[in-house]
Design an enzyme around this catalytic site. Structure first.
Site, PDB file in Angstrom:
ATOM      1  N   LYS A 188      26.350 -10.599 -16.278  1.00 13.73           N
ATOM      2  CA  LYS A 188      25.197 -10.379 -17.148  1.00 13.73           C
ATOM      3  C   LYS A 188      24.418  -9.210 -16.567  1.00 13.73           C
ATOM      4  O   LYS A 188      23.615  -9.382 -15.658  1.00 13.73           O
ATOM      5  CB  LYS A 188      24.340 -11.644 -17.212  1.00 13.73           C
ATOM      6  CG  LYS A 188      23.522 -11.822 -18.495  1.00 13.73           C
ATOM      7  CD  LYS A 188      22.473 -10.761 -18.724  1.00 13.73           C
ATOM      8  CE  LYS A 188      21.318 -10.875 -17.756  1.00 13.73           C
ATOM      9  NZ  LYS A 188      20.306  -9.801 -18.012  1.00 13.73           N
ATOM     10  N   GLU A 196      19.486 -11.328  -3.653  1.00 15.56           N
ATOM     11  CA  GLU A 196      18.974 -10.180  -2.910  1.00 15.56           C
ATOM     12  C   GLU A 196      17.748  -9.670  -3.656  1.00 15.56           C
ATOM     13  O   GLU A 196      17.847  -9.179  -4.783  1.00 15.56           O
ATOM     14  CB  GLU A 196      20.030  -9.076  -2.810  1.00 15.56           C
ATOM     15  CG  GLU A 196      19.548  -7.861  -2.027  1.00 15.56           C
ATOM     16  CD  GLU A 196      20.522  -6.697  -2.141  1.00 15.56           C
ATOM     17  OE1 GLU A 196      20.063  -5.572  -2.424  1.00 15.56           O
ATOM     18  OE2 GLU A 196      21.725  -6.915  -1.950  1.00 15.56           O
ATOM     19  N   CYS A 206      15.731  -1.187  -3.192  1.00 11.48           N
ATOM     20  CA  CYS A 206      15.012  -2.255  -2.493  1.00 11.48           C
ATOM     21  C   CYS A 206      14.841  -1.924  -1.017  1.00 11.48           C
ATOM     22  O   CYS A 206      13.947  -2.446  -0.355  1.00 11.48           O
ATOM     23  CB  CYS A 206      15.721  -3.585  -2.668  1.00 11.48           C
ATOM     24  SG  CYS A 206      17.460  -3.562  -2.193  1.00 11.48           S
ATOM     25  N   GLU A 253       5.813  -4.559  -3.789  1.00 12.01           N
ATOM     26  CA  GLU A 253       6.913  -3.640  -4.079  1.00 12.01           C
ATOM     27  C   GLU A 253       6.592  -2.829  -5.333  1.00 12.01           C
ATOM     28  O   GLU A 253       6.275  -3.383  -6.383  1.00 12.01           O
ATOM     29  CB  GLU A 253       8.217  -4.409  -4.275  1.00 12.01           C
ATOM     30  CG  GLU A 253       9.424  -3.499  -4.404  1.00 12.01           C
ATOM     31  CD  GLU A 253      10.731  -4.263  -4.507  1.00 12.01           C
ATOM     32  OE1 GLU A 253      11.682  -3.899  -3.809  1.00 12.01           O
ATOM     33  OE2 GLU A 253      10.784  -5.233  -5.291  1.00 12.01           O
TER      34      GLU A 253
END
Length: 341
Positions: free
Chosen positions: A17, A98, A132, A228
């Site tokens: 997906k 993650e 990331c 973030e």
């Protein structure tokens, strides 16, 4: 690609997906797998929005493992929902996730300034900060703060912003208009929380372009120093000594990557021992982990599961089974007529 390949190599069928922003790339990946000879039905592409498909996949009784890369909020939701046992489900579903990072690079007085400036800007602005593992914080010791701030700003100012297919480009577009708006909102917030050192202009091109942004005198408690952002925005913080630099680096909920530029053995030992990050880089940039050489993954709220590209990653996609048989002969089992023939 890594998550899908690992699942297939370990003997699983896969429902891929993709992000709603990347369905074309998933189809390209699927074509490569078909051309390699993968049998039909092993890899199944299911494009669509997470809101519509996520719950359906999580509730399906035959989904035994969920592997996810993305935001902390979505990942924690998958972990929470994945822990439920739904009707017809006969296995406890596992989740590998993650998630995000708020990664810091520390520079002390002994670090090579030329090497540091290059590594910092590559880590912060490569891929437009959309990694990331990107450096979103730089912690400078007080004795070198002003000097290195100027060098970092001027290096960032020189970076070319433009189309990703242009070899001269360092900073390409953000992935979507929505992401551009989100990053710009953080820039507006940063102007209230800290001081603006650089806000480079974006080229007048069709697309979601944004020039590099650098803030300085950023308080460790500021949102731009803790959340973030996922864009070309760098926060520069000041530390009075190396102990405080380590403490500032560890003050976030993430523990993904961290870097140090230093030639002081005691600082290198302390960084290796005390900084909270799954991947710790010394005198090199903090992005671009290599399989087996730098197995990738963090802890705290940066994720759960064995490090990607590491020795134990594939074990997560398999079920361990132990078989014990006593082969000591007890009595005599005669051969059947068929066996004799």
């Amino acid at each position: 690609t890594g998550m899908t390949s690992a699942a297939i190599v370990a003997g699983n069928t896969v429902v891929l997906k993709p992000s709603s922003q990347t369905p074309v790339m998933a189809c390209v990946l699927s074509r490569f797998f078909r051309e390699s000879g993968l049998p039909d039905g092993v890899l199944n592409i299911l494009p669509g929005t997470g809101e519509k498909l996520g719950d359906a996949l999580l509730k399906h009784p035959k989904v035994a493992l969920v592997v996810f890369t993305g935001s902390k909020e979505v990942g924690l939701g998958l972990i929470r929902k994945g822990s439920h046992v739904y009707p017809g489900q006969r296995i406890i579903r596992r989740v590998i996730a993650e998630l995000g990072g708020k990664n810091a690079i520390i520079l002390d007085e002994s670090g090579d300034p030329d090497q540091a400036v290059i590594g910092i800007t590559q880590s912060a602005f490569g891929y437009s900060g959309q990694k990331c593992s990107a450096a979103s914080r730089v912690i400078l010791l007080d004795t070198i703060y002003d000097q290195m701030l100027e060098r970092i700003v001027e290096r960032a100012r020189s970076l070319a912003v433009g189309p990703a297919e242009d070899p001269a480009t360092t900073i390409g577009p953000l992935i979507s208009e929505g992401q551009l708006r989100s990053v710009q909102a953080y820039v507006d917030l940063g102007k209230r929380e800290a001081k603006l050192a650089l806000e480079a202009p974006a080229p007048e091109l069709a697309g979601n372009f944004m020039g590099p942004v650098v803030f300085y005198d950023v308080p460790p408690a500021a949102r731009i120093a803790r959340e973030e952002i996922f864009g070309p925005v760098l926060s520069i913080l000041r530390a009075k000594d190396f102990d405080e630099a380590i403490a500032i680096a560890n003050e976030t909920e993430y523990a993904l990557t961290a870097g140090l530029y230093s030639r002081t053995p005691s600082h290198i030992r302390q960084f290796r021992r005390e900084v909270e990050a799954g991947n710790r880089y010394i005198n090199t940039k903090i992005t671009g982990a290599v399989v087996e050489r730098q197995p990738f993954g963090g802890y705290k709220l940066s994720g759960i599961g064995s490090k990607a590209g590491g020795a134990h990653y594939l074990n997560q996609f398999m079920i361990p089974i132990s078989v014990s048989e006593n082969v000591t002969r007890h009595g005599f089992a005669p051969l059947s007529a068929e066996e004799i023939e």
